[in-house]
Design a protein around this motif. Structure first.
Motif, PDB file in Angstrom:
ATOM      1  N   ARG A 182      31.448  80.315  69.670  1.00 17.48           N
ATOM      2  CA  ARG A 182      32.039  80.582  68.348  1.00 17.48           C
ATOM      3  C   ARG A 182      31.206  79.950  67.243  1.00 17.48           C
ATOM      4  O   ARG A 182      31.002  80.548  66.183  1.00 17.48           O
ATOM      5  CB  ARG A 182      33.462  80.032  68.282  1.00 17.48           C
ATOM      6  N   ALA A 183      30.757  78.714  67.485  1.00 19.73           N
ATOM      7  CA  ALA A 183      29.942  78.030  66.467  1.00 19.73           C
ATOM      8  C   ALA A 183      28.639  78.794  66.229  1.00 19.73           C
ATOM      9  O   ALA A 183      28.208  78.954  65.078  1.00 19.73           O
ATOM     10  CB  ALA A 183      29.661  76.599  66.908  1.00 19.73           C
ATOM     11  N   GLN A 184      28.018  79.277  67.305  1.00 16.19           N
ATOM     12  CA  GLN A 184      26.774  80.038  67.138  1.00 16.19           C
ATOM     13  C   GLN A 184      27.019  81.329  66.361  1.00 16.19           C
ATOM     14  O   GLN A 184      26.244  81.691  65.477  1.00 16.19           O
ATOM     15  CB  GLN A 184      26.169  80.368  68.501  1.00 16.19           C
ATOM     16  N   ARG A 185      28.113  82.049  66.692  1.00 15.39           N
ATOM     17  CA  ARG A 185      28.416  83.285  65.972  1.00 15.39           C
ATOM     18  C   ARG A 185      28.679  83.005  64.498  1.00 15.39           C
ATOM     19  O   ARG A 185      28.244  83.739  63.620  1.00 15.39           O
ATOM     20  CB  ARG A 185      29.620  83.985  66.610  1.00 15.39           C
ATOM     21  N   TYR A 186      29.419  81.931  64.212  1.00 12.71           N
ATOM     22  CA  TYR A 186      29.704  81.576  62.824  1.00 12.71           C
ATOM     23  C   TYR A 186      28.409  81.257  62.071  1.00 12.71           C
ATOM     24  O   TYR A 186      28.217  81.702  60.948  1.00 12.71           O
ATOM     25  CB  TYR A 186      30.661  80.389  62.776  1.00 12.71           C
ATOM     26  N   ILE A 187      27.535  80.495  62.709  1.00 13.07           N
ATOM     27  CA  ILE A 187      26.252  80.143  62.061  1.00 13.07           C
ATOM     28  C   ILE A 187      25.415  81.401  61.828  1.00 13.07           C
ATOM     29  O   ILE A 187      24.821  81.569  60.756  1.00 13.07           O
ATOM     30  CB  ILE A 187      25.496  79.101  62.915  1.00 13.07           C
TER      31      ILE A 187
ATOM     32  N   ASP B 100      26.563  84.462  61.418  1.00 11.53           N
ATOM     33  CA  ASP B 100      27.205  85.213  60.334  1.00 11.53           C
ATOM     34  C   ASP B 100      26.838  84.625  58.981  1.00 11.53           C
ATOM     35  O   ASP B 100      26.548  85.358  58.021  1.00 11.53           O
ATOM     36  CB  ASP B 100      28.722  85.220  60.506  1.00 11.53           C
ATOM     37  N   VAL B 101      26.865  83.307  58.888  1.00 12.41           N
ATOM     38  CA  VAL B 101      26.515  82.657  57.621  1.00 12.41           C
ATOM     39  C   VAL B 101      25.059  82.939  57.263  1.00 12.41           C
ATOM     40  O   VAL B 101      24.730  83.252  56.111  1.00 12.41           O
ATOM     41  CB  VAL B 101      26.794  81.139  57.695  1.00 12.41           C
ATOM     42  N   LYS B 102      24.173  82.869  58.253  1.00  8.94           N
ATOM     43  CA  LYS B 102      22.753  83.146  58.004  1.00  8.94           C
ATOM     44  C   LYS B 102      22.547  84.576  57.516  1.00  8.94           C
ATOM     45  O   LYS B 102      21.799  84.818  56.565  1.00  8.94           O
ATOM     46  CB  LYS B 102      21.925  82.927  59.278  1.00  8.94           C
ATOM     47  N   SER B 103      23.207  85.537  58.174  1.00  4.37           N
ATOM     48  CA  SER B 103      23.038  86.931  57.771  1.00  4.37           C
ATOM     49  C   SER B 103      23.609  87.172  56.372  1.00  4.37           C
ATOM     50  O   SER B 103      23.039  87.912  55.575  1.00  4.37           O
ATOM     51  CB  SER B 103      23.676  87.873  58.783  1.00  4.37           C
ATOM     52  N   GLU B 104      24.737  86.529  56.066  1.00  4.88           N
ATOM     53  CA  GLU B 104      25.316  86.689  54.728  1.00  4.88           C
ATOM     54  C   GLU B 104      24.394  86.102  53.659  1.00  4.88           C
ATOM     55  O   GLU B 104      24.201  86.700  52.593  1.00  4.88           O
ATOM     56  CB  GLU B 104      26.685  86.018  54.666  1.00  4.88           C
ATOM     57  N   VAL B 105      23.833  84.945  53.936  1.00  6.71           N
ATOM     58  CA  VAL B 105      22.900  84.329  52.981  1.00  6.71           C
ATOM     59  C   VAL B 105      21.670  85.225  52.807  1.00  6.71           C
ATOM     60  O   VAL B 105      21.190  85.430  51.692  1.00  6.71           O
ATOM     61  CB  VAL B 105      22.501  82.906  53.448  1.00  6.71           C
ATOM     62  N   GLY B 106      21.169  85.788  53.915  1.00  8.35           N
ATOM     63  CA  GLY B 106      20.022  86.701  53.827  1.00  8.35           C
ATOM     64  C   GLY B 106      20.342  87.932  53.002  1.00  8.35           C
ATOM     65  O   GLY B 106      19.529  88.383  52.184  1.00  8.35           O
ATOM     66  N   ARG B 107      21.550  88.497  53.201  1.00 11.82           N
ATOM     67  CA  ARG B 107      21.955  89.660  52.404  1.00 11.82           C
ATOM     68  C   ARG B 107      22.057  89.321  50.929  1.00 11.82           C
ATOM     69  O   ARG B 107      21.660  90.102  50.069  1.00 11.82           O
ATOM     70  CB  ARG B 107      23.288  90.210  52.915  1.00 11.82           C
TER      71      ARG B 107
END
Length: 168
Positions: free
Chosen positions: A38-43, A45-52
């Motif tokens: 879960r922690a990896q998926r959350y991280i 998701d945050v990375k992809s959102e920041v990239g977007r």
């Protein structure tokens, strides 16, 4: 990332076995694995959102730059047009009597436009036809098309006898 080798994992496993106990260790390991996933998926998701968000900001900046360049070109074109208009007006004023009828253009009629369209289509057909250029030059345009059997009958050498068989 954290540098964890095999020896460190072995030490962590032994400590967990001692602290948790052998009967509860599989449940704790399963729960730790799911929490880690879960922690990896959350991280991620945050990375992809920041990239977007970064890409969106870059696109907004690029859009603003393009709009600025377009407005500059439009303003420059408008300025050139007004300068040209002033130059033409001043040239007309200097000359005095300007003969407008000299530069009048005739509006083409529908018949003229139809003729031009027909000629354009014919020229395009001649350029894009499937007949090779050397054949067009040698024989000109075909007036009618005949079938292969009719062509064989037309160009068959005349012989004294017409038996109708291939060998005869």
């Amino acid at each position: 990332m954290i540098d964890i080798g095999i020896t460190k994992l072995a030490v962590i496993g032994v400590v967990a076995l001692v602290v948790v106990g052998p009967e509860r260790l599989p449940k704790v390991a399963r729960m730790a694995g799911t929490l880690f996933g879960r922690a990896q998926r959350y991280i991620n998701d945050v990375k992809s959102e920041v990239g977007r968000e970064i890409e969106l900001e870059e696109l907004r900046k690029m859009h603003k730059d393009v709009e600025t360049a377009a407005s500059d070109v439009t303003q420059g074109f408008a300025q050139e047009m007004t300068d040209a208009e002033h130059a033409i007006t001043s040239a007309w004023d200097e000359k005095g009597n300007f003969d407008h009828h000299q530069y009048d253009t005739q509006i083409p009629t529908q018949a003229t436009l139809d003729r031009k369209v027909k000629n354009f289509r014919q020229k395009k057909l001649q350029r894009n036809s499937t007949l090779p250029g050397w054949y067009k030059q040698q024989t000109g345009r075909r007036t009618h098309v005949i079938s292969a059997a009719a062509r064989v009958a037309k160009y068959r050498p005349a012989s004294g006898k017409s038996s109708g068989s291939f060998f005869g």
